[in-house]
Design a protein around this motif. Structure first.
Motif, mmCIF file in Angstrom:
data_model
loop_
_atom_site.group_PDB
_atom_site.id
_atom_site.type_symbol
_atom_site.label_atom_id
_atom_site.label_comp_id
_atom_site.label_asym_id
_atom_site.label_seq_id
_atom_site.Cartn_x
_atom_site.Cartn_y
_atom_site.Cartn_z
ATOM 1 N N GLY A 27 -21.340 -36.377 -27.456
ATOM 2 C CA GLY A 27 -21.867 -35.272 -28.257
ATOM 3 C C GLY A 27 -20.960 -34.889 -29.410
ATOM 4 O O GLY A 27 -21.191 -33.899 -30.086
ATOM 5 N N PRO A 78 -18.320 -26.673 -27.174
ATOM 6 C CA PRO A 78 -19.390 -27.493 -27.724
ATOM 7 C C PRO A 78 -19.547 -27.229 -29.217
ATOM 8 O O PRO A 78 -19.327 -26.109 -29.687
ATOM 9 C CB PRO A 78 -20.626 -27.057 -26.943
ATOM 10 C CG PRO A 78 -20.277 -25.771 -26.318
ATOM 11 C CD PRO A 78 -18.788 -25.693 -26.229
ATOM 12 N N ALA A 80 -21.726 -26.859 -32.569
ATOM 13 C CA ALA A 80 -23.082 -26.520 -32.987
ATOM 14 C C ALA A 80 -23.473 -27.279 -34.247
ATOM 15 O O ALA A 80 -24.575 -27.144 -34.748
ATOM 16 C CB ALA A 80 -23.193 -25.019 -33.239
ATOM 17 N N GLN A 100 -29.764 -32.898 -28.384
ATOM 18 C CA GLN A 100 -28.332 -33.150 -28.215
ATOM 19 C C GLN A 100 -27.655 -31.986 -27.485
ATOM 20 O O GLN A 100 -26.821 -32.203 -26.612
ATOM 21 C CB GLN A 100 -27.659 -33.378 -29.581
ATOM 22 C CG GLN A 100 -26.199 -33.702 -29.499
ATOM 23 C CD GLN A 100 -25.914 -34.954 -28.699
ATOM 24 O OE1 GLN A 100 -26.607 -35.936 -28.816
ATOM 25 N NE2 GLN A 100 -24.905 -34.916 -27.860
ATOM 26 N N ARG A 101 -28.013 -30.759 -27.830
ATOM 27 C CA ARG A 101 -27.435 -29.596 -27.142
ATOM 28 C C ARG A 101 -27.794 -29.603 -25.661
ATOM 29 O O ARG A 101 -26.954 -29.326 -24.809
ATOM 30 C CB ARG A 101 -27.914 -28.301 -27.785
ATOM 31 C CG ARG A 101 -27.220 -27.979 -29.059
ATOM 32 C CD ARG A 101 -27.646 -26.644 -29.577
ATOM 33 N NE ARG A 101 -27.000 -26.367 -30.835
ATOM 34 C CZ ARG A 101 -27.430 -25.486 -31.702
ATOM 35 N NH1 ARG A 101 -28.514 -24.772 -31.456
ATOM 36 N NH2 ARG A 101 -26.785 -25.282 -32.831
ATOM 37 N N SER A 104 -25.841 -32.257 -23.852
ATOM 38 C CA SER A 104 -24.427 -31.922 -23.681
ATOM 39 C C SER A 104 -24.185 -31.028 -22.469
ATOM 40 O O SER A 104 -23.061 -30.934 -21.993
ATOM 41 C CB SER A 104 -23.865 -31.259 -24.939
ATOM 42 O OG SER A 104 -24.391 -29.956 -25.082
ATOM 43 N N ARG A 105 -25.230 -30.398 -21.968
ATOM 44 C CA ARG A 105 -25.082 -29.502 -20.825
ATOM 45 C C ARG A 105 -25.365 -30.189 -19.487
ATOM 46 O O ARG A 105 -25.273 -29.561 -18.444
ATOM 47 C CB ARG A 105 -25.988 -28.287 -21.016
ATOM 48 C CG ARG A 105 -25.527 -27.480 -22.246
ATOM 49 C CD ARG A 105 -26.369 -26.290 -22.536
ATOM 50 N NE ARG A 105 -26.320 -25.337 -21.437
ATOM 51 C CZ ARG A 105 -27.196 -24.356 -21.303
ATOM 52 N NH1 ARG A 105 -28.165 -24.219 -22.173
ATOM 53 N NH2 ARG A 105 -27.099 -23.510 -20.300
#
Length: 174
Positions: A27, A78, A80, A100-101, A104-105
């Protein structure tokens, strides 16, 4: 052709794909470059290898999971910001950023399964081989990861369901 020439040839043909995989796993563009560089040093040390793309992809995923285990206690923030380079895609930028967000989690193994199955377009058997697990584990991990993605990004839930359905249909044809 000597060993270094064959490695350069391999890199010329597969660098973009490996870079994309590293970015999707981490990411972060800089972490992806670091990850890929450390993996390529290891791959070169064992060169020549049978099936270099598969070997490099497996090494990339293993190194990523290893890094994530070590970084759990560090304070990662992370990003943004979208990647500086966009990859050719029909998806609007806003959707790519949202995906993508959400990615990433996910935990490292779930993220690896999603990247290998849906971005790298590997079969369940190929994904299982890369991750050194059973096909059943790949199936259940993908199922749980997609459910988690739907919960993390409800606006994108139909897109994730579409991916899961498409792979199921493709799997039935193979």
């Amino acid at each position: 052709m000597d060993r270094n020439d064959s490695f350069r040839e391999f890199m010329a043909a597969h660098q973009q794909s490996l870079t994309r995989t590293a970015y999707l796993l981490t990411g972060d563009r800089h972490l992806a470059e670091d990850l890929l560089q450390s993996v390529l040093v290891k791959v070169l040390g064992r060169w020549p290898v049978t099936n270099p793309p598969a070997y490099a992809r497996k090494a990339l995923v293993n190194q990523y999971i290893s890094w994530r285990r070590r970084r759990v206690s560090t304070a990662e923030l992370p990003s943004a910001e979208p990647p500086e380079r966009s990859y050719s895609s029909e998806e609007p930028t806003i959707v790519r950023i949202a995906v993508q967000r959400a990615l990433s989690r996910l935990p490292p193994k779930q993220r690896a399964v999603i990247v290998l199955r849906y971005y790298e377009d590997l079969t369940e058997q190929e994904t299982a081989k890369v991750l050194n697990c059973s096909v059943g584990t790949v199936k259940s991990t993908a199922h749980h990861a997609l459910a988690r993605l739907r919960a993390l990004a409800p606006d994108l839930a139909p897109r994730f369901s579409e991916l899961e359905g498409r792979k199921t249909v493709e799997g039935a044809r193979r």
